[in-house]
Design an enzyme around this catalytic site. Structure first.
Site, mmCIF file in Angstrom:
data_model
loop_
_atom_site.group_PDB
_atom_site.id
_atom_site.type_symbol
_atom_site.label_atom_id
_atom_site.label_comp_id
_atom_site.label_asym_id
_atom_site.label_seq_id
_atom_site.Cartn_x
_atom_site.Cartn_y
_atom_site.Cartn_z
ATOM 1 N N ARG A 42 0.852 -1.239 -0.063
ATOM 2 C CA ARG A 42 0.065 0.134 -0.021
ATOM 3 C C ARG A 42 0.751 1.470 -0.168
ATOM 4 O O ARG A 42 0.547 2.253 -0.623
ATOM 5 C CB ARG A 42 -0.819 -0.124 1.171
ATOM 6 C CG ARG A 42 -2.031 -1.102 0.969
ATOM 7 C CD ARG A 42 -3.039 -0.858 2.101
ATOM 8 N NE ARG A 42 -3.906 -2.076 2.154
ATOM 9 C CZ ARG A 42 -5.171 -2.202 2.849
ATOM 10 N NH1 ARG A 42 -5.399 -1.299 3.784
ATOM 11 N NH2 ARG A 42 -5.819 -3.320 2.844
ATOM 12 N N ASP A 143 -15.904 8.532 9.200
ATOM 13 C CA ASP A 143 -14.642 7.588 8.820
ATOM 14 C C ASP A 143 -13.422 8.472 8.976
ATOM 15 O O ASP A 143 -13.261 9.607 8.936
ATOM 16 C CB ASP A 143 -14.955 6.696 7.741
ATOM 17 C CG ASP A 143 -13.879 5.387 7.496
ATOM 18 O OD1 ASP A 143 -14.596 4.418 7.843
ATOM 19 O OD2 ASP A 143 -12.740 5.676 7.351
#
Length: 284
Positions: A42, A143
């Site tokens: 990532r 979030d």
């Protein structure tokens, strides 16, 4: 594991330990040794984007400017966002029962909304209970990851994401794409209007939220935090609940270590103890 990997970028064990320490301090997320390949995969995208050759250079770059916009990209990259519509179906059945008993404005907080499937499932449940797109139901969906919040706000999903949504629900709540949008579906604007999306870091000292909520969904979040962090976060959430409110957690989570403040009232569903209601100044 050797100190360096046969990969595009230099990524040592020391680099991994730095990432573990930084993301824990920044977002409270715990990463164990098994996450090393995920971290490499990532964050390698960020090294490519910034034309850097080594992870140490990337981490030095971040730490040189604590307010740099790259911090958000770093955090987004290490946030896991597995979700789907009506995940853990029994929770939505229990929520339906709860909503049938409530009168007046209803407030729900989805504290880890990811790409939106969970808050839209909450909204669909509310519409089915009340028989209309009800302005008396307010859902706040939050979030940490700004990228998934943007996707949630757009409310556009590939058709395969709707495989757990009944054809009846699909017809009521989604618009099927045609032409260049074939294979996609968009949430109807009336459903999206029921939800307010916010970026919230659950580790922040304060949250931009007004008490009190009838329901808080905090599912599959605590697994990323150590127990001390969980206790602080859960107590803050409890103080935002109405005395007769419900807290929903994930299928692999429990609140045994918070039994002073919460008791189980269903499968991974909790309510406030009398002690919590009394000591936190809440009234039934």
């Amino acid at each position: 594991m050797s100190n360096e990997r046969e990969q595009d970028f230099v990524f040592t064990d020391t680099d991994f330990r730095r990432v573990v320490s930084i993301i824990y301090a920044r977002a409270g997320i715990r990463l164990n040794e098994s996450k090393q390949p995920m971290v490499y995969s990532r964050l390698a995208r960020r090294l490519r984007a910034l034309n850097l050759a080594k992870f140490s250079d990337y981490l030095n770059f971040l730490e040189a400017d604590p307010k740099h916009e790259e911090w958000q990209q770093f955090t987004n990259s290490l946030t896991t966002n597995l979700t789907f519509f009506f995940r853990e179906k029994h929770h939505f059945e229990m929520l339906s029962d709860q909503l049938h008993k409530l009168h007046g404005p209803v407030r729900i907080w989805c504290s880890a909304s990811s790409t939106g499937e969970e808050p839209y499932s909450l909204a669909m449940t509310a519409v089915e209970v009340y028989g209309r797109f009800n302005s008396d139901v307010q859902i706040i969906a939050s979030d940490l990851d700004t990228q998934v919040l943007a996707k949630a706000q757009n409310g556009i999903y590939s058709m395969d994401k709707l495989d757990k949504v009944s054809p009846e629900k699909c017809k009521i709540f989604f618009l099927k794409g045609v032409g260049k949008n074939a294979g996609q579906a968009k949430v109807r604007k009336e459903l999206r209007a029921m939800i307010e999306f916010k970026q919230i870091n659950l580790l922040a000292n304060s949250w931009p939220l007004t008490p009190y909520f009838d329901t808080i969904f905090c599912r599959n979040v605590m697994i990323y935090f150590d127990q001390a962090t969980q206790k602080v976060m859960l107590e803050k959430m409890g103080r935002l609940l109405k005395p007769n409110g419900f807290l929903y957690v994930g299928h692999s989570e429990n609140l045994h270590h918070m039994s002073e403040w919460f008791y189980s009232c269903g499968k991974t569903v909790y309510r406030l103890t009398d002690k919590a209601i009394h000591e936190w100044g809440l009234s039934k």
